[in-house]
Scaffold this active site. Structure first.
Site, short mmCIF file in Angstrom:
data_model
loop_
_atom_site.label_atom_id
_atom_site.label_comp_id
_atom_site.label_asym_id
_atom_site.label_seq_id
_atom_site.Cartn_x
_atom_site.Cartn_y
_atom_site.Cartn_z
CB ALA A 58 -6.89 2.87 1.48
CD GLN A 76 -3.16 0.22 0.03
OE1 GLN A 76 -3.10 -0.96 -0.28
NE2 GLN A 76 -4.04 1.04 -0.50
CG ASP A 97 -11.59 -5.43 -4.26
OD1 ASP A 97 -12.41 -5.14 -3.37
OD2 ASP A 97 -10.57 -4.75 -4.51
CD GLU A 133 -14.46 0.38 -3.42
OE1 GLU A 133 -14.17 -0.75 -2.96
OE2 GLU A 133 -13.65 1.32 -3.51
CG HIS A 184 -8.26 -4.84 -0.06
ND1 HIS A 184 -8.79 -6.02 -0.53
CD2 HIS A 184 -9.00 -3.86 -0.62
CE1 HIS A 184 -9.79 -5.77 -1.35
NE2 HIS A 184 -9.95 -4.46 -1.42
CB SER A 213 -6.11 -0.57 2.71
OG SER A 213 -6.78 -1.51 1.89
CG HIS A 264 -14.44 -3.80 -0.74
ND1 HIS A 264 -13.10 -3.49 -0.77
CD2 HIS A 264 -14.71 -4.08 0.56
CE1 HIS A 264 -12.59 -3.57 0.45
NE2 HIS A 264 -13.56 -3.92 1.28
ZN LIG Z 1 -11.63 -3.61 -2.29
#
Ligand SMILES: [Zn+2]
Length: 223
Positions: free
Chosen positions: A122, A101, A136, A185, A129, A127, A188
């Site tokens: 992010a 990231q 995703d 989103e 994630h 994030s 997500h």
């Molecule tokens: Zn995502």
């Protein structure tokens, strides 16, 4: 006189209420918790947190990213159920590390500036994630990958109706940007376990921030 019938449930399979549900069953701040809330007001603590139980999910995996072991069986069950309806998925993103990231975010800052970076990526440590609990998902064959129109694909429609049964919630719903800090989103999904997902579904609560009364929205030092 007509009698007033109780409202019918909004899905074919009634969701049993969960009288045993406890809001304090898991932490919302411990990064290892399946209920952790990572948003633009609440970075992960520590910011460079990394899960220790990452595995490769058994599915088409575009970028080869792992997920936490705790979500792999639920993900497999969800995909198997979708396959019964003839729907296939692929994983676009799973776990992304703090270091990844940093490089992604800094590259966008260098080329386009911080404001532009904040709209597309992010900040490191913020994030979802990075928890290893977010995925995703995209359609296979590919259609509307990482685009709002994914919501209208058979796969996007199926997820919106059924993901909660497997413990996943749509993390950034339409119209909740001021609460989540992210635009819609439809691809997500976040694993929170079947108890919380069922409770949110039963109570019609769309975001983790609203359910737990946790602040969200944009960064404290945005712009
Ligand atoms: Zn995502």
């Amino acid at each position: 006189m007509q009698s007033t019938a109780p409202a019918a449930p909004d899905s074919a399979t009634p969701t049993p209420t969960t009288p045993a549900f406890r809001r304090d069953a898991h932490s919302t701040s411990d990064p290892t918790s399946i209920w952790v809330i990572a948003n633009k007001k609440h970075p992960l603590q520590p910011a460079d947190y990394a899960p220790t139980d990452l595995v490769r999910p058994d599915m088409r995996n575009v970028n080869g990213q792992p997920v936490r072991q705790v979500i792999a069986p639920a993900l497999a069950q969800m995909l198997a159920a979708a396959a019964q309806s003839g729907l296939q998925f692929q994983l676009q993103s799973g776990y992304r590390s703090y270091a990844t990231q940093v490089s992604v975010y800094n590259a966008i800052v260098a080329s386009s500036g911080r404001a532009a970076a904040d709209t597309s990526s992010a900040r490191p440590g913020f994030s979802e994630h990075q928890t290893g609990l977010a995925v995703d998902l995209s359609a296979y064959p590919a259609s509307c990958t990482l685009q709002a129109c994914f919501a209208g694909t058979p796969q996007g429609t199926w997820l919106a109706a059924n993901a909660y049964r497997y413990g996943f919630v749509l993390r950034y719903p339409e119209g909740k940007e001021q609460i989540t800090g992210y635009t819609y989103e439809p691809w997500h999904y976040r694993y929170v376990g079947t108890q919380l997902a069922a409770e949110m579904h039963a109570t019609g609560t769309q975001t983790l921030e609203e359910f737990f009364g946790v602040t969200g929205g944009d960064y404290a030092n945005a712009g």
